[in-house]
Design a protein around this motif. Sequence first.
Motif, PDB file in Angstrom:
ATOM      1  N   GLN A   1     -53.668 -55.515  73.754  1.00 58.75           N
ATOM      2  CA  GLN A   1     -54.117 -55.611  75.146  1.00 58.75           C
ATOM      3  C   GLN A   1     -53.006 -56.249  75.977  1.00 58.75           C
TER       4      GLN A   1
ATOM      5  N   GLU B   1     -67.449 -58.665  77.371  1.00 61.78           N
ATOM      6  CA  GLU B   1     -67.457 -59.967  76.695  1.00 61.78           C
ATOM      7  C   GLU B   1     -68.866 -60.303  76.212  1.00 61.78           C
TER       8      GLU B   1
ATOM      9  N   ARG C   1     -60.108 -53.664  85.685  1.00 60.48           N
ATOM     10  CA  ARG C   1     -60.803 -54.921  85.423  1.00 60.48           C
ATOM     11  C   ARG C   1     -61.030 -55.714  86.704  1.00 60.48           C
TER      12      ARG C   1
ATOM     13  N   LYS D   1     -54.291 -53.448  81.170  1.00 60.90           N
ATOM     14  CA  LYS D   1     -55.202 -53.881  82.238  1.00 60.90           C
ATOM     15  C   LYS D   1     -54.498 -53.821  83.595  1.00 60.90           C
TER      16      LYS D   1
ATOM     17  N   LYS E   1     -54.304 -66.673  74.777  1.00 66.89           N
ATOM     18  CA  LYS E   1     -55.067 -66.605  76.025  1.00 66.89           C
ATOM     19  C   LYS E   1     -54.218 -66.958  77.242  1.00 66.89           C
ATOM     20  N   PRO E   2     -54.194 -66.074  78.234  1.00 62.08           N
ATOM     21  CA  PRO E   2     -53.492 -66.387  79.483  1.00 62.08           C
ATOM     22  C   PRO E   2     -54.435 -67.189  80.389  1.00 62.08           C
TER      23      PRO E   2
ATOM     24  N   CYS F   1     -64.567 -63.764  74.747  1.00 63.44           N
ATOM     25  CA  CYS F   1     -63.310 -63.861  75.499  1.00 63.44           C
ATOM     26  C   CYS F   1     -62.235 -64.368  74.536  1.00 63.44           C
TER      27      CYS F   1
ATOM     28  N   GLU G   1     -55.056 -59.572  72.931  1.00 64.97           N
ATOM     29  CA  GLU G   1     -53.962 -59.600  73.908  1.00 64.97           C
ATOM     30  C   GLU G   1     -52.644 -60.081  73.305  1.00 64.97           C
TER      31      GLU G   1
ATOM     32  N   ASP H   1     -64.724 -68.212  79.723  1.00 62.92           N
ATOM     33  CA  ASP H   1     -65.456 -67.122  80.406  1.00 62.92           C
ATOM     34  C   ASP H   1     -66.935 -66.985  80.040  1.00 62.92           C
TER      35      ASP H   1
ATOM     36  N   GLY I   1     -52.636 -57.988  79.327  1.00 65.06           N
ATOM     37  CA  GLY I   1     -53.534 -58.616  80.288  1.00 65.06           C
ATOM     38  C   GLY I   1     -53.122 -58.327  81.725  1.00 65.06           C
ATOM     39  N   ALA I   2     -54.103 -58.518  82.613  1.00 66.97           N
ATOM     40  CA  ALA I   2     -53.895 -58.234  84.032  1.00 66.97           C
ATOM     41  C   ALA I   2     -52.676 -58.974  84.583  1.00 66.97           C
ATOM     42  N   ARG I   3     -52.502 -60.206  84.154  1.00 67.37           N
ATOM     43  CA  ARG I   3     -51.389 -61.015  84.673  1.00 67.37           C
ATOM     44  C   ARG I   3     -50.037 -60.505  84.201  1.00 67.37           C
TER      45      ARG I   3
ATOM     46  N   ARG J   1     -63.427 -57.069  70.592  1.00 69.82           N
ATOM     47  CA  ARG J   1     -62.424 -57.752  71.403  1.00 69.82           C
ATOM     48  C   ARG J   1     -62.465 -59.250  71.093  1.00 69.82           C
TER      49      ARG J   1
HETATM   50  C1  PEP Z   1     -59.498 -61.071  78.846  1.00 73.79           C
HETATM   51  O1  PEP Z   1     -59.725 -59.899  78.516  1.00 73.79           O
HETATM   52  O2  PEP Z   1     -60.062 -62.047  78.323  1.00 73.79           O
HETATM   53  C2  PEP Z   1     -58.582 -61.304  79.970  1.00 73.79           C
HETATM   54  C3  PEP Z   1     -57.888 -62.441  80.080  1.00 73.79           C
HETATM   55  O3  PEP Z   1     -58.567 -60.284  80.838  1.00 73.79           O
HETATM   56  P1  PEP Z   1     -57.658 -60.032  82.154  1.00 73.79           P
HETATM   57  O4  PEP Z   1     -56.259 -59.954  81.684  1.00 73.79           O
HETATM   58  O5  PEP Z   1     -58.209 -58.753  82.684  1.00 73.79           O
HETATM   59  O6  PEP Z   1     -57.908 -61.192  83.088  1.00 73.79           O
END
Ligand code: PEP
Length: 335
Positions: A182, A298, A237, A207, A131-132, A102, A164, A309, A184-186, A126
């Motif tokens: 990347q 991961e 995801r 994502k 990190k979010p 992660c 990311e 994670d 991220g989902a957020r 990856r």
């Molecule tokens: C990740 O890939 O570690 C991650 C934070 O993914 P996501 O944005 O899908 O939560």
Amino acid sequence: MIVVMKSGATEAQVQSTVARVEKMGLKANVIVGTERTVVAVVGDERVLDAPSLEAGDGVAEVMPVVAKYKLASREVRPESSVITVGGFQAGGGHLGVAAGPCSVENEEQIVEVAKAVKAAGATGLRGGAFKPRTSPYSFQGLKEDGLKMLATARDETGLAVFTEVMSPEEVDLVAKYADVLQIGARNMQNYRLLEAVGRCDKAVLLKRGPSATMDEFLLAAEYILDGGNERVMLCERGIRTFEAHTRFTLPLASVPYLHSKSHLPVIIDPSHGTGHTYMVHDMAVAAVAAGADGLIIEVHPDPPNAASDGYQCQDYAQFENTMRRIQKVQKALTD
Ligand code: PEP
Ligand code: MN
């Protein structure tokens, strides 16, 4: 776009709808039916504001006919896109697998993981450097130091680095080290960020936001494509539902749906999609059986002690097993 008039709409109301459409430079064909009159709009309807048209006198509803996204759609580009980044390929029958922790934790860790996942058959590495995190007190990533470690791991293995980028200001920095940016989902609907990666020459893994609809997801991809960057991969995801047995709910129906609507490769993330290590293998296998063009998984040498994670990370043996099985499934599908 089809504008359906209310039954009993007057000729003046129909003509006023036609006038509004024509004012935007589009053509309006009036089709008078036995029950209702409809106005078929021809031209690039993205210039039209459907809700305001729908609010017009005598209008019952406005129905889009072509998808709002153009560049992402299969209508515009019928053949599947293949994204190639070094040895990583996804789309058009190619299955790309990116694996790794992660978060990047230290150089020794990321280089070791890179070698292990490569030996198992991964073509991408990856690892998060920015990190979010839900809590501001959680580990936020090693930032540029982490990017440098990823670059070292790439130099030692040749794997394509996925990492990311969280803000438009950091795109140049992350792009200096990454092969695939990347989103991220957020951040799926962070439009300034989408525009910034759209101007960049690096491939993008977009994502899906946990509560984004498919149209919103594809429109987010459209931002990147519209900026001139054609190398976009869509990553399902998992989404937020009422279910609590998994971290998110992973809808594998997204694969055939997205394939039907878009030419872009579809990558599945069974790690965030389930949030449980024991589910990752089965969902990875199922994703490939469903036609996914790739996976992002991961993998950590010591999941219980991962910086983030760990509960959804596979260890090396589990990942090797998953790779063996998905290769068999992919072969079975193409035989
Ligand atoms: C990740 O890939 O570690 C991650 C934070 O993914 P996501 O944005 O899908 O939560
Ligand atoms: Mn993670």
